[in-house]
Design a protein around this motif. Sequence first.
Motif, PDB file in Angstrom:
ATOM      1  N   VAL A   1      -8.557 -15.712 -19.093  1.00 25.89           N
ATOM      2  CA  VAL A   1      -9.743 -15.187 -19.783  1.00 25.89           C
ATOM      3  C   VAL A   1      -9.833 -13.678 -19.605  1.00 25.89           C
ATOM      4  N   ALA A   2      -9.568 -13.178 -18.386  1.00 29.61           N
ATOM      5  CA  ALA A   2      -9.633 -11.738 -18.133  1.00 29.61           C
ATOM      6  C   ALA A   2      -8.593 -10.992 -18.965  1.00 29.61           C
ATOM      7  N   ARG A   3      -7.456 -11.565 -19.122  1.00 26.37           N
ATOM      8  CA  ARG A   3      -6.374 -10.914 -19.876  1.00 26.37           C
ATOM      9  C   ARG A   3      -6.613 -10.976 -21.372  1.00 26.37           C
ATOM     10  N   LEU A   4      -7.118 -12.120 -21.863  1.00 27.30           N
ATOM     11  CA  LEU A   4      -7.270 -12.329 -23.304  1.00 27.30           C
ATOM     12  C   LEU A   4      -8.671 -11.976 -23.806  1.00 27.30           C
ATOM     13  N   GLY A   5      -9.630 -11.893 -22.894  1.00 30.47           N
ATOM     14  CA  GLY A   5     -10.992 -11.525 -23.282  1.00 30.47           C
ATOM     15  C   GLY A   5     -11.737 -12.601 -24.029  1.00 30.47           C
ATOM     16  N   SER A   6     -11.271 -13.849 -23.938  1.00 29.32           N
ATOM     17  CA  SER A   6     -11.912 -14.924 -24.703  1.00 29.32           C
ATOM     18  C   SER A   6     -11.613 -16.255 -24.037  1.00 29.32           C
ATOM     19  N   VAL A   7     -12.661 -17.061 -23.875  1.00 26.47           N
ATOM     20  CA  VAL A   7     -12.476 -18.406 -23.338  1.00 26.47           C
ATOM     21  C   VAL A   7     -11.654 -19.254 -24.305  1.00 26.47           C
ATOM     22  N   GLY A   8     -11.924 -19.088 -25.603  1.00 26.03           N
ATOM     23  CA  GLY A   8     -11.206 -19.876 -26.611  1.00 26.03           C
ATOM     24  C   GLY A   8      -9.707 -19.591 -26.595  1.00 26.03           C
ATOM     25  N   ARG A   9      -9.343 -18.292 -26.573  1.00 28.85           N
ATOM     26  CA  ARG A   9      -7.918 -17.944 -26.566  1.00 28.85           C
ATOM     27  C   ARG A   9      -7.245 -18.394 -25.262  1.00 28.85           C
ATOM     28  N   ALA A  10      -7.981 -18.287 -24.150  1.00 28.00           N
ATOM     29  CA  ALA A  10      -7.435 -18.741 -22.875  1.00 28.00           C
ATOM     30  C   ALA A  10      -7.204 -20.252 -22.885  1.00 28.00           C
ATOM     31  N   ALA A  11      -8.176 -20.978 -23.455  1.00 26.13           N
ATOM     32  CA  ALA A  11      -8.036 -22.434 -23.532  1.00 26.13           C
ATOM     33  C   ALA A  11      -6.814 -22.811 -24.362  1.00 26.13           C
ATOM     34  N   GLU A  12      -6.599 -22.081 -25.467  1.00 26.87           N
ATOM     35  CA  GLU A  12      -5.442 -22.365 -26.325  1.00 26.87           C
ATOM     36  C   GLU A  12      -4.133 -22.099 -25.567  1.00 26.87           C
ATOM     37  N   GLU A  13      -4.070 -20.997 -24.820  1.00 27.22           N
ATOM     38  CA  GLU A  13      -2.845 -20.664 -24.084  1.00 27.22           C
ATOM     39  C   GLU A  13      -2.565 -21.691 -22.990  1.00 27.22           C
ATOM     40  N   LEU A  14      -3.629 -22.128 -22.325  1.00 25.21           N
ATOM     41  CA  LEU A  14      -3.464 -23.045 -21.196  1.00 25.21           C
ATOM     42  C   LEU A  14      -3.356 -24.505 -21.614  1.00 25.21           C
ATOM     43  N   GLY A  15      -3.620 -24.769 -22.887  1.00 22.73           N
ATOM     44  CA  GLY A  15      -3.585 -26.154 -23.339  1.00 22.73           C
ATOM     45  C   GLY A  15      -4.770 -26.960 -22.834  1.00 22.73           C
ATOM     46  N   ARG A  16      -5.916 -26.302 -22.632  1.00 24.40           N
ATOM     47  CA  ARG A  16      -7.116 -26.970 -22.146  1.00 24.40           C
ATOM     48  C   ARG A  16      -8.219 -26.844 -23.200  1.00 24.40           C
TER      49      ARG A  16
ATOM     50  N   HIS B   1     -12.094 -25.771 -24.475  1.00 23.21           N
ATOM     51  CA  HIS B   1     -13.016 -24.663 -24.212  1.00 23.21           C
ATOM     52  C   HIS B   1     -13.942 -25.010 -23.044  1.00 23.21           C
ATOM     53  N   GLY B   2     -14.451 -26.242 -23.055  1.00 32.25           N
ATOM     54  CA  GLY B   2     -15.374 -26.671 -22.004  1.00 32.25           C
ATOM     55  C   GLY B   2     -14.704 -26.710 -20.633  1.00 32.25           C
ATOM     56  N   ALA B   3     -13.445 -27.139 -20.589  1.00 38.24           N
ATOM     57  CA  ALA B   3     -12.746 -27.232 -19.305  1.00 38.24           C
ATOM     58  C   ALA B   3     -12.542 -25.848 -18.697  1.00 38.24           C
ATOM     59  N   VAL B   4     -12.172 -24.866 -19.538  1.00 41.29           N
ATOM     60  CA  VAL B   4     -11.971 -23.502 -19.041  1.00 41.29           C
ATOM     61  C   VAL B   4     -13.296 -22.914 -18.578  1.00 41.29           C
ATOM     62  N   SER B   5     -14.364 -23.158 -19.321  1.00 46.61           N
ATOM     63  CA  SER B   5     -15.692 -22.658 -18.933  1.00 46.61           C
ATOM     64  C   SER B   5     -16.099 -23.221 -17.574  1.00 46.61           C
ATOM     65  N   LYS B   6     -15.834 -24.514 -17.347  1.00 47.24           N
ATOM     66  CA  LYS B   6     -16.170 -25.126 -16.062  1.00 47.24           C
ATOM     67  C   LYS B   6     -15.368 -24.489 -14.919  1.00 47.24           C
ATOM     68  N   GLN B   7     -14.101 -24.131 -15.175  1.00 41.91           N
ATOM     69  CA  GLN B   7     -13.283 -23.484 -14.146  1.00 41.91           C
ATOM     70  C   GLN B   7     -13.841 -22.106 -13.804  1.00 41.91           C
ATOM     71  N   LEU B   8     -14.288 -21.364 -14.837  1.00 44.44           N
ATOM     72  CA  LEU B   8     -14.881 -20.048 -14.586  1.00 44.44           C
ATOM     73  C   LEU B   8     -16.161 -20.173 -13.764  1.00 44.44           C
ATOM     74  N   GLN B   9     -16.971 -21.170 -14.106  1.00 46.16           N
ATOM     75  CA  GLN B   9     -18.213 -21.396 -13.377  1.00 46.16           C
ATOM     76  C   GLN B   9     -17.924 -21.760 -11.925  1.00 46.16           C
ATOM     77  N   ALA B  10     -16.924 -22.597 -11.712  1.00 48.99           N
ATOM     78  CA  ALA B  10     -16.571 -22.997 -10.355  1.00 48.99           C
ATOM     79  C   ALA B  10     -16.106 -21.797  -9.534  1.00 48.99           C
ATOM     80  N   LEU B  11     -15.333 -20.902 -10.164  1.00 52.71           N
ATOM     81  CA  LEU B  11     -14.842 -19.718  -9.452  1.00 52.71           C
ATOM     82  C   LEU B  11     -15.997 -18.773  -9.127  1.00 52.71           C
TER      83      LEU B  11
END
Length: 296
Positions: A18-33, A35-45
């Motif tokens: 997310v920090a590199r791409l500036g977007s949860v959506g783009r990060a989710a696409e790169e990671l194969g996850r 949008h909600g799963a990536v958001s939960k990981q950010l919240q946990a961190l």
Amino acid sequence: MTRPRLPPLATLRAFEAVARLGSVGRAAEELGRTHGAVSKQLQALRLDAGAPLFDKVGTGLQANAAGKRLAQAVGRAFDDLGQAYAEVVREARAPALRIACSASFAMGWLVPHLPRFSERHPDVRLELSMTSAKDMREERDADLVILWDRSAYPPEDQARAIRLADASFGPVAAPDYPVERRPRDGTLRVARRIVHDHAAGAWAQWSRLSGLALEAPAQISFPHTHLCLQAAVAGMGVAVAERRLAQAELAAGRLAAVADFTTFPDGFAAIPHRSRPLSAQARTFLDWLAAELGAA
């Protein structure tokens, strides 16, 4: 030293993307996850760190000062991990260079010298196929067959042979083994000759090249050079052997040269695979082997 505690790796993966791409959506696409799963990981961190790491900018996210510092460190760490893992995988999956040679040559000379090759060329993986001189003639899978006597090989194999170094043969026996010398006619007389089952021509070739004859009323044979040498050490007779393979026993005083070692013109050689071209790894190994044999 105890390592500092780290948050779960999955949260760092999501954060760095997310920090590199500036977007949860783009990060989710790169990671194969999702949008909600990536958001939960950010919240946990964020909860684990106890501090926000992003500022919302428009419809995207931008790492704040603390987030940028962490993102740079995490990015470097992932780059290092990725490179190290890629090297491990590349080495593990790289085809090994298969070398076929006699068990006596492998154990008596090649294997003790291989650490020097590995130190200089750690990226070249070797696979040794050790067998008898007889079975080597049926070898079809090896990239290189290392040998000194190629007279029994088909003409096309002999023509492809790559000469590596001189081979010097001479008769050896236990130091106290009785040998009668006749200087007048160049004959050596002993009680028993020790012969290699699959390289019996070595005696005739040594006699022809040295100008000496060896007479023996009895004969015993073995399928491997190291067995011939051990039989000689045990006082069972006189064996003819390549100088390098007998060197350890000669240096230790367990064997003595009965006559001078004589250079065989064909020398050590390598026969490449019949259909596969020489690889860069094979050429590297041949260059090293030729230099190592030449220095021995």
